[in-house]
Design an enzyme around this catalytic site. Structure first.
Site, PDB file in Angstrom:
ATOM      1  CG  ASP A  56       5.752  55.714  14.317  1.00 48.53           C
ATOM      2  OD1 ASP A  56       6.278  56.697  14.883  1.00 48.53           O
ATOM      3  OD2 ASP A  56       6.339  55.035  13.456  1.00 48.53           O
ATOM      4  CG  HIS A  91       8.959  58.337  13.716  1.00 47.04           C
ATOM      5  ND1 HIS A  91       8.484  57.052  13.763  1.00 47.04           N
ATOM      6  CD2 HIS A  91      10.129  58.275  13.044  1.00 47.04           C
ATOM      7  CE1 HIS A  91       9.334  56.235  13.158  1.00 47.04           C
ATOM      8  NE2 HIS A  91      10.338  56.950  12.707  1.00 47.04           N
ATOM      9  CB  VAL A 108      -3.227  54.718   8.099  1.00 50.17           C
ATOM     10  CG1 VAL A 108      -2.408  54.842   9.385  1.00 50.17           C
ATOM     11  CG2 VAL A 108      -2.293  54.524   6.914  1.00 50.17           C
ATOM     12  CB  ALA A 219      13.688  44.144  12.526  1.00 49.26           C
ATOM     13  CB  VAL A 224       9.229  40.589  12.074  1.00 53.18           C
ATOM     14  CG1 VAL A 224       9.249  42.052  11.634  1.00 53.18           C
ATOM     15  CG2 VAL A 224       8.321  40.407  13.283  1.00 53.18           C
ATOM     16  CB  SER A 271      11.611  54.994  10.085  1.00 51.44           C
ATOM     17  OG  SER A 271      11.647  54.607  11.420  1.00 51.44           O
TER      18      SER A 271
END
Length: 397
Positions: A56, A91, A108, A219, A224, A271
């Protein structure tokens, strides 16, 4: 992808900005955790031992919401922005927050691969792209290259889930992005589950004929898990992309998440839906680390809260049910195996083991054929000479 109340996120590097999301009635705070039955799921697993790579705009690791659970990797997109700026990590911080809201004991790994909306580097790239399509294509390829590098880095640094709340329907004019496709394949070959947002280009306007036909990558790559956004009423959020690559849906309207400058704020988009789904996958893998990508996908789709019509282009196989998904990992569907072939040993006649013997040719036929051929040649030569003989001309009287 997220359409934030105060800060909208980057969907790509050049010409990739979406339109502003329409005004929506504010949903109850934390409604997404109730709908997905996250609290029940957390009694079974909390994500311990699973690393989720959040590709991101960067993550503010010192936000109180994270408590040491975020590790920062490299910045592949560059541009000069640094942590602490309002346009760094807006974001990405929200997305990491949504992942950990579902899987609080997961870790993360933040990898910066895109710019926030207000980043000057993004604005410069957009201005350059407006002046020249060629420049726009080059900028798009640079962005795609950053995503590809981020995927490979995440795989090589032990991520079990890659969460990409990003994407664009603009790649089609720039050509097929082989590097990104190859990186996704690399992740799949290593057993890493890749989740991505389906896109915010959807519409309910009957006159907007092309809105729901746009393709958003990553996507749309076959391996995916593409995630659409649903609202509190259980229906597709009006901005959520409508396409065949949507695998599943998750809440995506008024999702409260950590803010890069402190505190929390609501945001809407596919998102947060993708990030919440990634957190669910982390719960599943922490309870059963041996799950394959296919098993994860099958469990998510089988246990989802189905639309009345079954699979739809709006919500895929339904809205994620985290509790049911985590319970189902104790008895996963069998891992895929090659089906034994029970047909003939060979296709056709099989391989030739030795030269084939032919019966001898009758010599009488050779003599007759040769004689006929010779006579024919003589006739042709004679005719040629006859027509070539010069004619005598009569003298003029």
């Amino acid at each position: 992808m997220i359409r934030r109340t105060l800060t909208a996120a980057l969907l790509g590097v050049a010409l990739l900005a979406g339109t502003a999301a329409p005004a929506l009635a504010e949903a109850p705070h934390g409604w997404e955790l109730q709908v997905m039955k996250v609290r029940q799921a957390q009694t079974l697993a909390q994500g311990k031992g699973v690393t989720v790579a959040v590709l991101d705009t960067g993550v503010m690791a010192n936000h109180p919401a994270f408590r040491g659970r975020v590790t920062s990797g490299p910045d592949f997109v560059g541009g000069g922005a640094r942590p602490g700026r309002s346009y760094w990590g807006a974001h990405g911080t929200a997305m990491a927050s949504s992942v950990l809201a579902v899987a609080p004991q997961a870790r993360v790994l933040s990898v910066r691969v895109i710019w926030d909306r207000e980043d000057p580097a993004r604005k410069r790239a957009e201005e350059s792209a407006k002046k020249s399509k060629k420049v726009g294509q080059e900028e798009s390829r640079k962005w795609a290259g950053a995503v590809a590098k981020g995927i490979r880095y995440a795989v090589d640094h032990d991520a079990k889930v890659i969460s990409m709340s990003l994407g664009t329907d603009e790649w089609s004019w720039a050509g097929y992005e082989e590097d990104t496709a190859a990186a996704v394949d690399y992740a799949s070959s290593k057993g890493v589950v890749v989740v991505a947002s389906s896109g915010n280009g959807g519409s309910t306007d009957a006159m907007d004929l092309d809105a729901n036909n746009r393709v958003s990558y990553p996507a749309a790559f076959p391996s995916v898990i593409g995630v659409a956004a649903a609202g509190p009423d259980g229906a597709r959020a009006e901005f959520s992309q409508v396409h065949t690559y949507t695998t599943i849906a998750a809440p995506g309207v008024d999702i409260y998440a950590a803010r890069n400058l402190g505190g929390y704020e609501p945001g809407s988009g596919t998102s947060p839906a993708a990030a919440l789904t990634s957190g669910t996958v982390a719960l599943m893998l922490s309870r059963n680390p041996r799950l394959t990508i296919r098993q994860v996908r099958e469990i998510l789709t089988r246990t989802a809260m189905k639309p009345p019509a079954g699979y739809t282009l709006y919500l895929g196989h339904g809205i994620v049910d985290a509790a049911a998904a985590v319970q189902a990992v104790d008895s996963p569907p069998p891992a895929a195996k090659a089906v034994a072939y029970t047909g003939k040993r060979y296709l056709g006649g099989g391989p030739v083991g030795s030269p084939v013997d032919h019966p001898p040719v009758d010599s009488d036929y050779l003599v007759i054929g040769g004689t006929g051929l010779g006579v024919g040649l003589l006739c042709l030569v004679g005719a040629f000479l006859l027509f070539r003989r010069p004619r005598r001309h009569r003298a003029a009287r």
